[in-house]
Design an enzyme around this catalytic site. Structure first.
Site, short mmCIF file in Angstrom:
data_model
loop_
_atom_site.label_atom_id
_atom_site.label_comp_id
_atom_site.label_asym_id
_atom_site.label_seq_id
_atom_site.Cartn_x
_atom_site.Cartn_y
_atom_site.Cartn_z
N ASN A 12 0.87 -1.18 0.00
CA ASN A 12 0.00 0.00 0.00
C ASN A 12 0.90 1.22 0.00
O ASN A 12 1.50 1.55 1.02
CB ASN A 12 -0.90 -0.02 1.25
CG ASN A 12 -1.79 1.21 1.32
OD1 ASN A 12 -1.81 2.02 0.40
ND2 ASN A 12 -2.52 1.35 2.42
N TRP A 13 0.97 1.86 -1.15
CA TRP A 13 1.89 3.00 -1.28
C TRP A 13 1.31 4.29 -0.71
O TRP A 13 1.99 5.32 -0.70
CB TRP A 13 2.29 3.19 -2.75
CG TRP A 13 3.34 2.22 -3.20
CD1 TRP A 13 4.00 1.29 -2.43
CD2 TRP A 13 3.89 2.08 -4.53
NE1 TRP A 13 4.91 0.60 -3.19
CE2 TRP A 13 4.87 1.06 -4.47
CE3 TRP A 13 3.65 2.73 -5.74
CZ2 TRP A 13 5.59 0.66 -5.60
CZ3 TRP A 13 4.37 2.34 -6.85
CH2 TRP A 13 5.34 1.32 -6.78
N LYS A 14 0.05 4.27 -0.32
CA LYS A 14 -0.56 5.47 0.27
C LYS A 14 -0.30 6.68 -0.64
O LYS A 14 -0.38 6.54 -1.85
CB LYS A 14 -0.05 5.66 1.70
CG LYS A 14 -0.24 4.36 2.52
CD LYS A 14 0.05 4.49 3.97
CE LYS A 14 -0.18 3.13 4.64
NZ LYS A 14 -0.03 3.19 6.09
N HIS A 99 -9.64 1.21 4.78
CA HIS A 99 -8.34 1.40 5.45
C HIS A 99 -8.52 2.37 6.62
O HIS A 99 -9.28 3.34 6.53
CB HIS A 99 -7.30 1.93 4.47
CG HIS A 99 -5.91 1.86 5.03
ND1 HIS A 99 -5.43 2.79 5.92
CD2 HIS A 99 -4.93 0.95 4.86
CE1 HIS A 99 -4.19 2.45 6.27
NE2 HIS A 99 -3.86 1.34 5.64
N GLU A 101 -6.79 4.73 7.67
CA GLU A 101 -6.51 6.13 7.36
C GLU A 101 -7.71 6.79 6.69
O GLU A 101 -7.96 7.98 6.87
CB GLU A 101 -5.23 6.24 6.51
CG GLU A 101 -4.00 5.98 7.38
CD GLU A 101 -2.80 5.42 6.64
OE1 GLU A 101 -2.77 5.44 5.40
OE2 GLU A 101 -1.88 4.92 7.33
N GLU A 171 -5.40 -4.83 10.32
CA GLU A 171 -4.34 -3.86 10.57
C GLU A 171 -4.63 -3.14 11.88
O GLU A 171 -5.45 -2.20 11.91
CB GLU A 171 -4.28 -2.83 9.44
CG GLU A 171 -4.02 -3.46 8.08
CD GLU A 171 -3.46 -2.45 7.09
OE1 GLU A 171 -2.31 -2.62 6.69
OE2 GLU A 171 -4.16 -1.48 6.75
N GLY A 177 2.69 2.27 10.81
CA GLY A 177 3.65 3.35 10.69
C GLY A 177 4.32 3.70 12.00
O GLY A 177 4.97 4.75 12.11
N SER A 217 3.58 -2.15 10.30
CA SER A 217 5.03 -2.20 10.50
C SER A 217 5.64 -3.55 10.12
O SER A 217 6.52 -4.06 10.82
CB SER A 217 5.39 -1.82 11.94
OG SER A 217 4.97 -0.49 12.22
N GLY A 238 3.00 -0.92 4.26
CA GLY A 238 3.13 0.48 3.88
C GLY A 238 4.60 0.83 3.69
O GLY A 238 5.18 0.57 2.64
N GLY A 239 5.21 1.38 4.73
CA GLY A 239 6.57 1.92 4.67
C GLY A 239 7.59 1.03 3.97
O GLY A 239 8.33 1.49 3.09
#
Ligand code: 13P
Length: 255
Positions: A12-14, A99, A101, A171, A177, A217, A238-239
């Protein structure tokens, strides 16, 4: 729509990587990750980069991709929004809904998430329903209730066949993150709960067969422990999916 092959490695590149960066990432990634038939790799770039992804990954049909969010309507006067029905034209085959976010920053509630899921399915996309509790909810002993609500309300309007097709991503919000990962035991426990709730909305066989990803994470250093946890069928990252080296290390794990 074929059932995805687990384990599923989902990036997930957000709000990172426009079309140019998407293409340069993919050029490098294709050199570090050879196709494998025993897993699924899927990317969720920003919508503006979907066509660039399609172009760059033309020779690599194993690199699947999808949209991070869609509007709950098919079309209309909704400035800035994207409809699920537009997505297949880009070549993308997947879509996320719910999600944390989106829930936190944009107010996506369970009813809206259910609408979005329906739109993704109607467009023929592989839908991923994201669920998970905040730290406050976990500490207040509400994990079970939160997962139960998020899953039952999202699946409520769907047919049995549609319910069967959903991929889930658990999640925990406190692990996203933050560098704080759920322990393999926490992940296994929460995945068992997600599976139980899917069973309540479907049936035990459907629950058994459901693909449930862990997100929060995930890094090259914890991928094998997480994938080794009972009931963890893949990861949503993500990251660590933003750098070729760490993402390739994750996608190559266990081969
Ligand atoms: P991080 O891997 O950066 O914690 O993000 C997880 C996530 O939100 C994936 O959807």
């Amino acid at each position: 729509m074929n059932v995805p092959q687990a384990p599923v490695f989902a990036a997930n590149w957000k709000m990172y990587k426009g079309p140019v960066e998407t293409r340069s990432f993919l050029t490098a990634f294709q050199g570090s990750y050879a196709p494998r038939e025993d897993a699924t790799v899927v990317f969720f770039p920003p919508a503006v980069s979907l066509s660039a992804f399609a172009l760059e990954a033309k020779g690599r049909p194993d690199l699947e991709f999808g949209v991070q969010d869609v509007h709950s309507e098919v079309e209309g006067a909704h400035t800035g929004a994207i409809s699920a029905s537009m997505i297949p034209e880009t070549g993308a085959g997947w879509g996320l809904a719910g999600h944390s976010e989106r829930r936190r920053e944009f107010g996506d509630d369970d009813a809206l998430v259910a609408h979005k899921l329906m739109r993704l399915l109607a467009a023929g996309l592989q839908a991923v329903l994201c669920v998970g509790e905040t730290l406050e909810e976990r500490e207040a002993g509400q994990l079970d209730a939160v997962l139960s609500r998020q899953i039952s309300e999202a699946l409520h309007p769907l047919s049995v066949e549609q319910r069967r097709s959903i991929v889930y991503a658990y999640e925990p919000v406190w692990a996203i993150g933050t560098g704080r990962t759920a322990t393999p035991e926490d992940a296994a426990g929460a995945h068992a709960l997600v599976r139980e709730k899917v069973g309540d909305a479907l049936d035990p066989v459907g629950a058994e067969q459901a693909i449930i990803l862990y997100g929060g994470s995930v890094k090259p250093g914890n991928i094998s422990d997480l994938l080794g946890s009972p009931g963890v069928d893949g990861v949503l990252v993500g990251g660590a999916s933003l750098e070729v080296e760490s993402w390739a290390a994750i996608c190559n794990s266990g081969r």
